[in-house]
Design an enzyme around this catalytic site. Structure first.
Site, PDB file in Angstrom:
ATOM      1  N   LYS A 131     -11.082  15.033  83.026  1.00 48.85           N
ATOM      2  CA  LYS A 131     -10.591  14.680  84.153  1.00 48.85           C
ATOM      3  C   LYS A 131     -10.724  13.473  84.730  1.00 48.85           C
ATOM      4  O   LYS A 131     -10.591  13.308  85.962  1.00 48.85           O
ATOM      5  CB  LYS A 131     -10.696  15.938  85.129  1.00 48.85           C
ATOM      6  CG  LYS A 131      -9.784  17.010  84.804  1.00 48.85           C
ATOM      7  CD  LYS A 131      -8.716  17.113  84.419  1.00 48.85           C
ATOM      8  CE  LYS A 131      -8.041  18.045  83.523  1.00 48.85           C
ATOM      9  NZ  LYS A 131      -6.581  17.754  83.152  1.00 48.85           N
ATOM     10  N   HIS A 142     -14.274  13.357  74.472  1.00 53.30           N
ATOM     11  CA  HIS A 142     -15.039  13.851  75.726  1.00 53.30           C
ATOM     12  C   HIS A 142     -16.640  14.101  75.167  1.00 53.30           C
ATOM     13  O   HIS A 142     -17.323  14.763  76.185  1.00 53.30           O
ATOM     14  CB  HIS A 142     -14.465  15.068  76.278  1.00 53.30           C
ATOM     15  CG  HIS A 142     -13.133  15.277  76.839  1.00 53.30           C
ATOM     16  ND1 HIS A 142     -12.849  14.219  77.681  1.00 53.30           N
ATOM     17  CD2 HIS A 142     -12.335  16.050  76.676  1.00 53.30           C
ATOM     18  CE1 HIS A 142     -11.526  14.201  78.126  1.00 53.30           C
ATOM     19  NE2 HIS A 142     -11.005  15.605  77.567  1.00 53.30           N
ATOM     20  N   SER A 185      -9.570  18.069  90.256  1.00 54.62           N
ATOM     21  CA  SER A 185      -8.620  17.981  89.370  1.00 54.62           C
ATOM     22  C   SER A 185      -8.826  19.015  88.226  1.00 54.62           C
ATOM     23  O   SER A 185      -7.910  19.667  87.790  1.00 54.62           O
ATOM     24  CB  SER A 185      -8.760  16.490  88.437  1.00 54.62           C
ATOM     25  OG  SER A 185      -7.689  16.474  87.534  1.00 54.62           O
TER      26      SER A 185
END
Ligand code: PPS
Length: 290
Positions: free
Chosen positions: A45, A100, A130
């Site tokens: 995010k 990530h 988010s």
């Protein structure tokens, strides 16, 4: 690797089973990183989808074809996700990818390669907001519970890819010299043109003013929101429920101010500041008062 409900636990980090498997995480570990690879690293995010749009446009001299014909997950795949093994070999060099993963969980070949890294950080309060809305729409993730409950989980690192502070600290201590560019989501919101220029300089790509304008226009939130190859509208409603939220939701800095109570803000800031203390990290949002 353990399984825990909708997740696989990889070195203690929660990865959704919908997009990760034991095989995909083994693929990550054995991945053969090349010197001309370019990888954008994000905590979830923080601007991943944005980078999946910006990077191909820069590397293709502003040609819109890839971003208008190939879904973002196939054009700039996640290194650790199940699709990587299917699409990676089809990419024309330089290969563009995202991840990530924290620094310490990158594959061995990454450390010996000259692959370039763009690390995008975002204000953790906005990341949390988010992510909270994303958990409402993504049926392959646990229900986030109340905002307060999700905030506590976020601070405890009981969320996708663990603690935000561990992630940013791992990449700040990364000993990568001029192989890494640190940029923030906030800088991109504030001055997208400057950010695109900075990224293209880092990648050694010369861009005319006209191409730069074209890239910036195509990467704006409003344009990306209408690009079906980037707005996740190709994903079935049963997987991403757009009645609950949109993937490209607001695209602004500071939305946390609409959601945090003063008490939540104080708690959140205290924990993050304590965990960041001692590292030399300074972010644009650090100047804000508690
Ligand atoms: S994920 O699930 O980790 O891939 O999500 P990620 O893409 O990292 O983050 C999603 C948030 O990035 C916003 N976004 C943008 N903001 C501004 N401009 C552009 N062009 C843009 N593209 C994506 C997206 O809207 C999500 O943030 P929120 O705050 O939820 O709107």
């Amino acid at each position: 690797m353990e399984e825990e409900g909708k997740y696989i636990k990889y070195h203690g980090l929660l990865c959704p089973k919908e997009t990760h498997s034991e095989d995909s995480l083994k693929y990550l570990e054995g991945f053969n990183m090349r010197d001309d690879d370019v990888i954008a690293i994000t905590y979830p995010k923080s601007g991943t989808t944005w980078m999946q749009e910006i990077l191909p446009l820069i590397l293709n001299g502003g040609d819109l074809t890839p971003v208008q014909t190939i879904p973002n997950w196939a054009r700039v795949p996640w290194l650790e996700e199940t699709r990587a093994a299917q699409v990676m070999d089809k990419l024309t060099p330089p290969r563009l990818m995202v991840s990530h993963m924290p620094y310490d969980l990158m594959p061995p070949s990454f450390f010996s390669s000259k692959a370039k890294v763009i690390y995008v950080a975002r204000n953790p309060k906005d990341v949390m907001v988010s992510s909270y809305f994303f958990h409402q729409m993504a049926t392959f993730l646990d229900d986030p519970g109340t905002f307060e409950e999700f905030l506590d989980k976020f601070l405890a690192g009981q969320v996708l890819f663990g603690k935000w502070t561990d992630h940013v600290k791992s990449w700040r201590k990364a000993d990568l010299g001029d192989r890494i560019l640190h940029i923030t989501y906030e800088e991109m919101v504030e001055d997208l043109k400057g950010a695109v220029r900075c990224i293209s300089d880092f990648l050694g790509q010369k861009m005319s003013e006209e191409t730069l304008e074209k890239v910036v226009s195509h990467c704006s939130f409003n344009t990306m929101k209408t690009n079906s190859m980037s707005n996740y509208s190709l994903v079935p409603q049963e997987v991403l429920d757009t009645k609950k939220s949109n993937f490209l939701r607001k695209g602004i800095s500071g939305d946390w101010k609409n959601h945090f109570s003063p008490e939540q803000e104080a708690k959140f800031s205290t924990v993050i500041k304590e965990e960041i203390r001692g590292s030399d990290i300074k972010f644009p949002w650090d100047e804000e008062p508690l």
